[in-house]
Design a protein around this motif. Structure first.
Motif, PDB file in Angstrom:
ATOM      1  N   ALA A  55     -14.091   6.827  -4.954  1.00 41.17           N
ATOM      2  CA  ALA A  55     -12.836   7.523  -4.990  1.00 41.17           C
ATOM      3  C   ALA A  55     -12.786   7.747  -3.643  1.00 41.17           C
ATOM      4  O   ALA A  55     -13.874   8.093  -2.620  1.00 41.17           O
ATOM      5  CB  ALA A  55     -13.191   8.708  -5.529  1.00 41.17           C
ATOM      6  N   PRO A  56     -11.508   7.499  -3.064  1.00 42.55           N
ATOM      7  CA  PRO A  56     -11.091   7.688  -1.600  1.00 42.55           C
ATOM      8  C   PRO A  56     -11.334   9.316  -1.075  1.00 42.55           C
ATOM      9  O   PRO A  56     -11.151  10.073  -2.030  1.00 42.55           O
ATOM     10  CB  PRO A  56      -9.804   7.364  -1.342  1.00 42.55           C
ATOM     11  CG  PRO A  56      -9.234   7.492  -2.774  1.00 42.55           C
ATOM     12  CD  PRO A  56     -10.351   7.152  -3.808  1.00 42.55           C
ATOM     13  N   VAL A  57     -11.712   9.529   0.107  1.00 41.42           N
ATOM     14  CA  VAL A  57     -11.840  10.907   0.450  1.00 41.42           C
ATOM     15  C   VAL A  57     -10.572  11.524   0.840  1.00 41.42           C
ATOM     16  O   VAL A  57     -10.270  12.696   0.882  1.00 41.42           O
ATOM     17  CB  VAL A  57     -12.934  11.038   1.600  1.00 41.42           C
ATOM     18  CG1 VAL A  57     -14.130  10.424   1.251  1.00 41.42           C
ATOM     19  CG2 VAL A  57     -12.187  10.219   2.762  1.00 41.42           C
ATOM     20  N   SER A  58      -9.418  10.708   1.242  1.00 44.09           N
ATOM     21  CA  SER A  58      -8.219  11.160   1.351  1.00 44.09           C
ATOM     22  C   SER A  58      -7.569  11.280   0.111  1.00 44.09           C
ATOM     23  O   SER A  58      -7.311  10.347  -0.806  1.00 44.09           O
ATOM     24  CB  SER A  58      -7.584  10.177   2.422  1.00 44.09           C
ATOM     25  OG  SER A  58      -8.037   9.744   3.371  1.00 44.09           O
ATOM     26  N   GLU A  59      -6.820  12.618  -0.208  1.00 42.55           N
ATOM     27  CA  GLU A  59      -6.086  12.648  -1.309  1.00 42.55           C
ATOM     28  C   GLU A  59      -5.033  11.764  -1.687  1.00 42.55           C
ATOM     29  O   GLU A  59      -4.128  11.677  -0.999  1.00 42.55           O
ATOM     30  CB  GLU A  59      -5.522  14.109  -1.511  1.00 42.55           C
ATOM     31  CG  GLU A  59      -5.023  14.822  -2.702  1.00 42.55           C
ATOM     32  CD  GLU A  59      -4.439  16.015  -2.538  1.00 42.55           C
ATOM     33  OE1 GLU A  59      -3.872  16.509  -3.639  1.00 42.55           O
ATOM     34  OE2 GLU A  59      -4.728  16.797  -1.678  1.00 42.55           O
TER      35      GLU A  59
END
Length: 283
Positions: free
Chosen positions: A142-146
């Motif tokens: 999962a990316p850390v940027s929303e």
């Protein structure tokens, strides 16, 4: 307005040094270009190395040619880079123009725009943790940027620019000031038309070479080699390259006056001292 730095086509070890030095300077981001049929480093691999040796600067593809790549794999690579960099990764995307790049990977050049739109929908599903097909589990990390990494789009035609408003955070403009103003305004209008709040990030690009005559000569030779497939375009791009302090300041000021939020200084020479020269010039 902030400054970015686009690195030259040179060996990967040298570009790691460029990233370290840029991270110590005033630059907001560092960019790596994409081609297949050329001797440049593969951008996603190169950006991973740059992210690992920097702690502040954003690392950006300048731009990745999405239709040459599988969208699920590109989404996974992008999410990995987003995590690795702590949210400092910007995925710049373009459709690509060189037919030889498409032939090399067996991709259809004629349908690249439609395929890119389909790719974007798939990539956003991956970043949202949604399955891309029935019976397949979500794909990580999962990316850390929303919502996924910051997305910028390059291009010139309205259909390409419309992707900024529908999918992205901003526009990477490869045009000189005489053309950039109209392109910026079109992107702003498309942004308003779909009801996006705020305004798009506008990133201008300026080809530069700052240093002794050997640095300028090396940059000119590299640019001519890159655009050898289109001699007229090569000559136009060569004439537009800023190679003196006055020319560089004027180009940056012109883009600032058009409303650019950032100017990417594209270096074509491998002279790494340009990192500091440009920073000192534009401080």
């Amino acid at each position: 307005m902030t400054l970015g730095l686009a690195v030259p086509f040179t060996d990967p070890a040298a570009l790691v040094a460029w990233a370290r030095r840029a991270d110590e300077g005033p630059y907001g981001r560092i960019g790596v270009a994409d081609r297949i049929v050329y001797d440049n480093p593969e951008p996603m691999v190169m950006l991973a190395a740059m992210a690992a040796v920097t702690g502040r600067i954003r690392v950006q593809s300048e731009v990745v040619l999405a239709p040459l790549r599988d969208p699920v794999l590109l989404a996974k690579q992008s999410a990995t880079l987003d995590v690795l960099s702590g949210g400092r990764f910007t995925l710049g995307l373009g459709a690509g123009a060189r037919e030889d790049d498409f032939r090399a990977v067996g991709a259809d050049h004629a349908t690249r725009g439609r395929r890119m739109d389909e790719q974007l929908a798939t990539m956003c599903r991956v970043w949202a943790g949604e399955p891309v097909a029935q019976g397949i589990a979500p794909i990580g990390p999962a990316p850390v940027s929303e919502g996924g990494p910051e997305l910028l789009f390059g291009g010139f035609v309205p259909r390409a620019l419309a992707r900024v408003a529908h999918w992205g955070a901003g526009y990477a403009c490869p045009a000189p000031p005489r053309s950039a103003g109209a392109l910026f305004e079109l992107v702003r209008q498309q942004w308003r038309d779909v009801g996006r709040p705020g305004e798009p990030l506008l990133v201008a690009q300026v080809n530069v070479a700052l240093g002794p005559e050997s640095t300028v000569a090396q940059a000119r030779a590299a640019l001519l080699r890159y655009y050898a497939f289109a001699p007229d375009l090569a000559e136009q791009t060569l004439q537009a390259m800023a190679t003196t302090p006055a020319e560089i300041r004027a180009m940056v000021a012109a883009h600032r006056d058009l409303g650019a939020h950032e100017v990417m200084l594209s270096c074509w020479s491998g002279d790494i001292e340009q990192v500091d020269r440009l920073a000192d010039l534009l401080a």
